[in-house]
Write a protein that holds these residues in place. Structure first.
Motif, short mmCIF file in Angstrom:
data_model
loop_
_atom_site.label_atom_id
_atom_site.label_comp_id
_atom_site.label_asym_id
_atom_site.label_seq_id
_atom_site.Cartn_x
_atom_site.Cartn_y
_atom_site.Cartn_z
N VAL A 1 -9.36 21.47 6.40
CA VAL A 1 -9.65 21.28 7.82
C VAL A 1 -8.34 21.30 8.60
O VAL A 1 -7.37 20.64 8.21
CB VAL A 1 -10.37 19.94 8.07
N ASN A 2 -8.31 22.08 9.67
CA ASN A 2 -7.13 22.14 10.54
C ASN A 2 -7.60 22.16 11.97
O ASN A 2 -8.05 23.19 12.47
CB ASN A 2 -6.28 23.37 10.21
N ASP A 3 -7.52 21.00 12.63
CA ASP A 3 -8.00 20.84 14.00
C ASP A 3 -9.49 21.21 14.04
O ASP A 3 -10.30 20.58 13.37
CB ASP A 3 -7.17 21.68 14.96
N ASN A 4 -9.89 22.24 14.80
CA ASN A 4 -11.31 22.59 14.89
C ASN A 4 -11.67 23.78 14.00
O ASN A 4 -12.67 24.46 14.22
CB ASN A 4 -11.72 22.86 16.33
N ARG A 5 -10.83 24.01 12.99
CA ARG A 5 -11.12 25.05 12.00
C ARG A 5 -11.28 24.44 10.62
O ARG A 5 -10.61 23.45 10.29
CB ARG A 5 -10.02 26.11 11.98
#
Length: 204
Positions: free
Chosen positions: A151-155
């Motif tokens: 998970v990376n921010d909203n991705r």
């Protein structure tokens, strides 16, 4: 309720539209439309729809304007392939996680990596829904129960095994495609409860 274990792939045969309503005629694989009753619930790409009619292997479903707006169903066209799952019955094995078939939002595919015998797909969700997405948590994508990878921010991404690709429409997907997302209900409840208590999730 549904389990998130996709039972097969069906094909959109015909779509008829009147103001505020679309009717889908969807052709199911042989034997998958047996013993379906009018009024039964079926997950179509993760969206719970009600059977209104049956003609042979074709089941008919009505979708209101709000459903078409909030999900990817409004973009379907004849010939498209969809994931389906008939509603779970008491005593059925829950191989994935419990789903309602109520789509929360949609996500866009932003990257696909296909090394040998593997497939990793990266998605981008609206920022408001990123707070419910955690590594190793559950998520439903087009009706399939999957485990979240990174998970990376909203991705976020998911890693798909060959059997998942065989049994679902994920093998057809390309960058830019949009999918239906149902957030895990328990995760949503916990995050929202902590937020009301002042323990909101910190920014990524």
């Amino acid at each position: 309720m549904f389990t998130g274990i996709v039972q097969g792939i069906a094909i959109v045969d015909e779509i008829s539209a009147v103001p505020g309503l679309s009717t889908f005629s969807i052709r199911f694989p042989e034997n998958q439309a047996h013993n379906v009753t009018i009024g039964a619930s079926v997950s179509i790409d993760g969206t719970c729809l009600t059977v209104t009619r049956q003609e042979g292997q074709n089941l008919y479903f009505d979708a209101m304007q709000e459903t078409l707006r909030l999900t990817t169903l409004g973009k379907l066209k004849p010939g498209d392939r969809i994931n389906f799952e008939r509603a779970a019955r008491i005593g059925d094995e829950i191989g994935g996680h419990l789903l309602s078939g109520h789509v929360h939002t949609t996500a866009d595919i932003v990257a696909i990596d296909r090394p040998e015998n593997n497939c990793t797909i990266e998605f981008e969700v609206p920022q408001a829904w990123a707070r419910y997405i955690f590594p190793k948590g559950y998520i439903a994508i087009n009706g399939a129960s999957l485990t979240i990878g990174d998970v990376n921010d909203n991705r976020f991404n998911v890693h798909l095994i060959p059997e998942t690709l065989r049994a679902t429409t994920f093998a057809d997907m390309t960058v830019g495609d949009r999918v239906n997302i149902e957030i895990d209900s328990q995760t949503q409840t916990i995050v929202d409860t902590l937020a009301r208590m002042g323990y909101d999730r910190p920014p990524s």
